[in-house]
Design an enzyme around this catalytic site. Structure first.
Site, PDB file in Angstrom:
ATOM      1  N   LYS A 152      50.930  36.721  46.721  1.00 51.69           N
ATOM      2  CA  LYS A 152      52.007  35.856  46.263  1.00 51.69           C
ATOM      3  C   LYS A 152      51.816  35.082  44.846  1.00 51.69           C
ATOM      4  CE  LYS A 152      53.207  34.789  50.972  1.00 51.69           C
ATOM      5  NZ  LYS A 152      53.058  33.675  52.285  1.00 51.69           N
TER       6      LYS A 152
ATOM      7  N   GLN B 227      50.229  29.199  54.932  1.00 51.61           N
ATOM      8  CA  GLN B 227      49.829  30.523  55.600  1.00 51.61           C
ATOM      9  C   GLN B 227      49.443  30.528  57.075  1.00 51.61           C
ATOM     10  OE1 GLN B 227      50.760  33.312  53.929  1.00 51.61           O
ATOM     11  NE2 GLN B 227      50.230  34.285  55.638  1.00 51.61           N
TER      12      GLN B 227
ATOM     13  N   ASP C  77      59.557  29.062  53.401  1.00 48.87           N
ATOM     14  CA  ASP C  77      59.196  30.229  54.359  1.00 48.87           C
ATOM     15  C   ASP C  77      60.312  30.254  55.282  1.00 48.87           C
ATOM     16  OD1 ASP C  77      57.110  31.769  54.310  1.00 48.87           O
ATOM     17  OD2 ASP C  77      55.590  30.518  55.085  1.00 48.87           O
TER      18      ASP C  77
END
Length: 293
Positions: free
Chosen positions: A53, A97, A120
């Site tokens: 990322k 995450q 997300d």
């Protein structure tokens, strides 16, 4: 002969488009998009994913921040970090995450994220808006799969699509999107480990999206001739020939399934690169306040 769906090449092309747009945006005096990532502990898969990322942010011309915590971080500390990121005007979007250590309530953390920065697409407001077809951040893997289907001009309207798996991250949103008129416009069946006639359902499918998390689960006898197979699985299986000691294995037994397909994604190099690419698309949208003013 099947066509291999190249997620890596598609993602590279899309990231280049994003980088061009960011150049134009900043040249006009606009703000450089800023993505932050919160990483807890040292899970191998998460480490790799977050590293990729950060690289993608560089390729797209974004600013990126990585915030690390050890696995023993308290829920309070993590919530305080989320609150800081919510209030930081320079951060356009951020992700925490997953998975998180067992002592932390994942849902509580997801709920604490400002849905306008939830790139997300996991916050219930974004999930709900997606379900009824309103503009929102769509979770990265389903968005990546949609992008691949569009990029390869694979017809989905009116087709029978089987989604294997019902997770909140892939299975459920994928089924919702494939059903919706403005996206897949397909007839969708969701199967899972307890489905009674799973093989029969798959054999009738024009499109199979496998996100069940079991290596080599989809075999040739489950796929009809000319089907489109999208493999979302990424299970680490031991492999002594690799330096890392493992290889990534998909949910589809590629060698025997591929010859029957019209289109198929490889693992790795299929859906994976598109997931990160979709996160970049969402971050750009957040930076431009496309969905939420």
């Amino acid at each position: 002969m099947y066509t291999l769906i190249d997620g890596k090449a598609t993602a590279t092309a899309i990231k280049q488009q994003i980088a061009d747009e960011v150049k134009q945006l900043t040249a006009r005096g606009g703000k450089q998009p800023h993505l932050a990532a919160v990483l807890v502990g040292h899970d191998g898969g998460s480490e790799t994913y977050v590293k990729n990322k950060v690289i993608a942010c560089e390729q797209c011309g974004f600013k990126s921040t990585l915030i690390r915590f050890e696995a023993d971080v308290t829920e309070e500390e993590l919530l305080a970090c989320v609150d800081r990121l919510n209030r930081d005007a320079d951060v356009d979007g951020f992700i925490v995450q997953l998975p998180l250590p067992a002592h932390i309530d994942e849902q509580k953390i997801i709920m604490a994220v400002d849905y306008r920065k939830d790139v997300d697409g996991f916050h219930p407001i974004n999930v709900g808006r997606m379900a009824i077809g309103l503009p929102c951040f769509i979770s990265a893997t389903p968005l990546g799969i949609l992008t691949l289907l569009q990029h390869y001009r694979i017809p989905t309207s009116g087709k029978k699509c089987v989604v294997l798996g019902r997770s909140n991250i892939v299975g459920k949103p994928m089924a919702q999107l494939m059903m919706q008129k403005q996206y897949g416009d397909a007839t969708v069946t969701v199967c899972h480990s307890h489905s009674a006639h799973l093989k029969e359902e798959c054999r009738e499918a024009d499109i199979i999206i496998a996100a069940i998390g079991r290596p080599d689960f989809v075999t040739a006898d489950m796929v009809k001739e000319g089907a489109v197979v999208i493999d979302v699985g990424t299970t680490r299986v031991p492999d002594a020939t690799r330096k890392s000691g493992f290889r990534l294995n998909g949910d589809v037994k590629f060698g025997e399934v591929a010859p029957k397909c019209a289109f198929i994604t490889p693992v790795p190099g299929g859906v994976g690169p598109m997931t990160i690419c979709s996160l970049m698309k969402n971050t750009l949208a957040a930076g431009k306040h496309e969905y939420y003013k």
